[in-house]
Design a protein around this motif. Sequence first.
Motif, PDB file in Angstrom:
ATOM      1  N   GLY A  86       0.789  -1.224   0.000  1.00 28.37           N
ATOM      2  CA  GLY A  86       0.000   0.000   0.000  1.00 28.37           C
ATOM      3  C   GLY A  86       0.817   1.268   0.000  1.00 28.37           C
ATOM      4  O   GLY A  86       0.280   2.374   0.104  1.00 28.37           O
ATOM      5  N   ARG A  87       2.122   1.152  -0.133  1.00 22.89           N
ATOM      6  CA  ARG A  87       3.017   2.312  -0.235  1.00 22.89           C
ATOM      7  C   ARG A  87       4.249   1.884  -1.012  1.00 22.89           C
ATOM      8  O   ARG A  87       4.557   0.695  -1.121  1.00 22.89           O
ATOM      9  CB  ARG A  87       3.422   2.867   1.130  1.00 22.89           C
ATOM     10  CG  ARG A  87       4.102   1.875   2.019  1.00 22.89           C
ATOM     11  CD  ARG A  87       4.659   2.490   3.278  1.00 22.89           C
ATOM     12  NE  ARG A  87       6.054   2.845   3.143  1.00 22.89           N
ATOM     13  CZ  ARG A  87       6.887   2.942   4.194  1.00 22.89           C
ATOM     14  NH1 ARG A  87       6.435   2.730   5.423  1.00 22.89           N
ATOM     15  NH2 ARG A  87       8.143   3.264   4.013  1.00 22.89           N
ATOM     16  N   GLU A  88       4.942   2.850  -1.558  1.00 22.70           N
ATOM     17  CA  GLU A  88       6.086   2.524  -2.410  1.00 22.70           C
ATOM     18  C   GLU A  88       7.263   2.011  -1.585  1.00 22.70           C
ATOM     19  O   GLU A  88       7.682   2.632  -0.611  1.00 22.70           O
ATOM     20  CB  GLU A  88       6.521   3.755  -3.210  1.00 22.70           C
ATOM     21  CG  GLU A  88       7.651   3.441  -4.188  1.00 22.70           C
ATOM     22  CD  GLU A  88       8.032   4.631  -5.051  1.00 22.70           C
ATOM     23  OE1 GLU A  88       8.985   4.517  -5.828  1.00 22.70           O
ATOM     24  OE2 GLU A  88       7.352   5.682  -4.932  1.00 22.70           O
ATOM     25  N   ILE A  89       7.766   0.859  -2.011  1.00 23.97           N
ATOM     26  CA  ILE A  89       8.944   0.259  -1.388  1.00 23.97           C
ATOM     27  C   ILE A  89      10.005   0.089  -2.479  1.00 23.97           C
ATOM     28  O   ILE A  89       9.791  -0.617  -3.456  1.00 23.97           O
ATOM     29  CB  ILE A  89       8.627  -1.117  -0.758  1.00 23.97           C
ATOM     30  CG1 ILE A  89       7.589  -0.972   0.349  1.00 23.97           C
ATOM     31  CG2 ILE A  89       9.909  -1.769  -0.235  1.00 23.97           C
ATOM     32  CD1 ILE A  89       8.030  -0.137   1.538  1.00 23.97           C
ATOM     33  N   THR A  90      11.125   0.742  -2.294  1.00 24.97           N
ATOM     34  CA  THR A  90      12.211   0.656  -3.271  1.00 24.97           C
ATOM     35  C   THR A  90      13.101  -0.542  -2.965  1.00 24.97           C
ATOM     36  O   THR A  90      13.507  -0.742  -1.813  1.00 24.97           O
ATOM     37  CB  THR A  90      13.071   1.938  -3.252  1.00 24.97           C
ATOM     38  OG1 THR A  90      12.247   3.058  -3.571  1.00 24.97           O
ATOM     39  CG2 THR A  90      14.210   1.841  -4.251  1.00 24.97           C
ATOM     40  N   VAL A  91      13.366  -1.341  -3.999  1.00 24.12           N
ATOM     41  CA  VAL A  91      14.282  -2.475  -3.865  1.00 24.12           C
ATOM     42  C   VAL A  91      15.550  -2.127  -4.640  1.00 24.12           C
ATOM     43  O   VAL A  91      15.508  -1.889  -5.853  1.00 24.12           O
ATOM     44  CB  VAL A  91      13.659  -3.774  -4.415  1.00 24.12           C
ATOM     45  CG1 VAL A  91      14.665  -4.924  -4.320  1.00 24.12           C
ATOM     46  CG2 VAL A  91      12.379  -4.119  -3.660  1.00 24.12           C
ATOM     47  N   VAL A  92      16.674  -2.059  -3.955  1.00 30.56           N
ATOM     48  CA  VAL A  92      17.948  -1.683  -4.568  1.00 30.56           C
ATOM     49  C   VAL A  92      18.586  -2.901  -5.222  1.00 30.56           C
ATOM     50  O   VAL A  92      18.771  -3.935  -4.579  1.00 30.56           O
ATOM     51  CB  VAL A  92      18.902  -1.089  -3.515  1.00 30.56           C
ATOM     52  CG1 VAL A  92      20.193  -0.619  -4.181  1.00 30.56           C
ATOM     53  CG2 VAL A  92      18.241   0.066  -2.776  1.00 30.56           C
ATOM     54  N   ALA A  93      18.924  -2.768  -6.505  1.00 31.99           N
ATOM     55  CA  ALA A  93      19.516  -3.881  -7.257  1.00 31.99           C
ATOM     56  C   ALA A  93      21.032  -3.897  -7.091  1.00 31.99           C
ATOM     57  O   ALA A  93      21.675  -2.846  -6.979  1.00 31.99           O
ATOM     58  CB  ALA A  93      19.166  -3.746  -8.735  1.00 31.99           C
ATOM     59  N   SER A  94      21.612  -5.108  -7.089  1.00 31.95           N
ATOM     60  CA  SER A  94      23.064  -5.203  -6.979  1.00 31.95           C
ATOM     61  C   SER A  94      23.591  -6.507  -7.553  1.00 31.95           C
ATOM     62  O   SER A  94      22.871  -7.506  -7.660  1.00 31.95           O
ATOM     63  CB  SER A  94      23.501  -5.087  -5.512  1.00 31.95           C
ATOM     64  OG  SER A  94      23.224  -6.287  -4.807  1.00 31.95           O
ATOM     65  N   LEU A  95      24.880  -6.471  -7.940  1.00 34.00           N
ATOM     66  CA  LEU A  95      25.621  -7.660  -8.361  1.00 34.00           C
ATOM     67  C   LEU A  95      26.804  -7.826  -7.411  1.00 34.00           C
ATOM     68  O   LEU A  95      27.632  -6.915  -7.276  1.00 34.00           O
ATOM     69  CB  LEU A  95      26.142  -7.517  -9.787  1.00 34.00           C
ATOM     70  CG  LEU A  95      25.146  -7.576 -10.939  1.00 34.00           C
ATOM     71  CD1 LEU A  95      25.885  -7.465 -12.277  1.00 34.00           C
ATOM     72  CD2 LEU A  95      24.343  -8.867 -10.904  1.00 34.00           C
ATOM     73  N   ALA A  96      26.870  -8.979  -6.734  1.00 34.34           N
ATOM     74  CA  ALA A  96      28.006  -9.301  -5.874  1.00 34.34           C
ATOM     75  C   ALA A  96      28.903 -10.250  -6.668  1.00 34.34           C
ATOM     76  O   ALA A  96      28.533 -11.393  -6.923  1.00 34.34           O
ATOM     77  CB  ALA A  96      27.527  -9.959  -4.584  1.00 34.34           C
ATOM     78  N   ILE A  97      30.076  -9.772  -7.071  1.00 34.26           N
ATOM     79  CA  ILE A  97      30.947 -10.517  -7.984  1.00 34.26           C
ATOM     80  C   ILE A  97      32.046 -11.247  -7.213  1.00 34.26           C
ATOM     81  O   ILE A  97      32.782 -10.646  -6.424  1.00 34.26           O
ATOM     82  CB  ILE A  97      31.582  -9.568  -9.020  1.00 34.26           C
ATOM     83  CG1 ILE A  97      30.473  -8.873  -9.831  1.00 34.26           C
ATOM     84  CG2 ILE A  97      32.526 -10.319  -9.942  1.00 34.26           C
ATOM     85  CD1 ILE A  97      30.991  -7.791 -10.756  1.00 34.26           C
TER      86      ILE A  97
END
Length: 259
Positions: free
Chosen positions: A191-202
Motif C-alpha cells: 500500500g506504499r512505495e517500497i524501493t528495492v535496490v539492485a546489486s551484483l556481488a561478484i
Amino acid sequence: MSDRPAKEEGTGAKHSAPTSTYAPVERASLRSLLQQPRYRHLRTRALIAVAGPGVVVGFLVGDPRVGISAAVVAAIADTVYRAKSNSSVPAWRRSSVAERKTEAQLKRLERSGYRTLHARAIPGSEAQIDHLVIGPTGVYAVDSEKWDKRLPVRVQMGKKLFHGPFDMKPRLTEARWEATQASELISKAYGREITVVASLAIYGPPVPWKIMTIREVDVYEGARARKWITKRERALTEAEIDRIYEIASQVLPPRYGEG
C-alpha cells in the motif's frame, strides 16, 4: 512433484491365508539383470572396462590375464570417479558457491534485525533474485555472480561493465528488472512505495572499486555484500521489516519450493 516413490497398492491391508500353490521361482541370470533399465549403467561400465583398456593392454603385452587386470582397475577407477562426481541432491536444488558465500555473510546480519529470502522467483518469468534482504537500512536484491578470475572487471564511462571482452549489459539489465519487479509487487501489496535496490556481488576476479552504480545497479566485490547493506542510513522500523518480509514471502515464491 514428489521424489518419493508411490506407495504400493495394498499396503497395510490384511492378507488372505496362504495357499498351497506356489508359482515356480524364476532365477535371474546376470544377462537378464543387465537388460533391465535400472542396471544398464552397469552393463555400459562393464563394456567400457573390457573393450577399452582390457583389450588394448592385453593386445600390447600378448597376455589376456594382464588385459583382464587392466579392465578391473579401469572399472574400479570409473566407479570411484562417479561416486565423487555424482550427488544425491538434484543439481537444480543446489545453490552456487557464490550464493553460499553471500548467504553466509547475510546470516551474520540477523542479529542486527535483517531478514533474508533466498532464491525467490519473479512470477511469470524464469528470473530469480538470489537474495532479497529486508532490514533497518532498506530492501535489497542481491544477485551473486561467480566470474572467471582470469578476466579483468572494468567499466567504461561509468555506464558499461565488462568482464574481459564481454559486455555485461544484459546481466545489469536483468538485475535491474528483477529489483523493479520485486518493488512493484511488494509496493502493491503493502500500500506504499517500497524501493528495492539492485546489486551484483561478484566473486572471482578483483573488482577495482568499492561500490559503483552502473545502470542503476550497485556493483561490488562479493565479500563487500554485508558492508554494502549496513553502511546506509536507517529507513525501516522493526514492524515495517516484519510486514515487508511477510509480503515478499508471498509475492515472490521460492524458486524450488519449500524444504
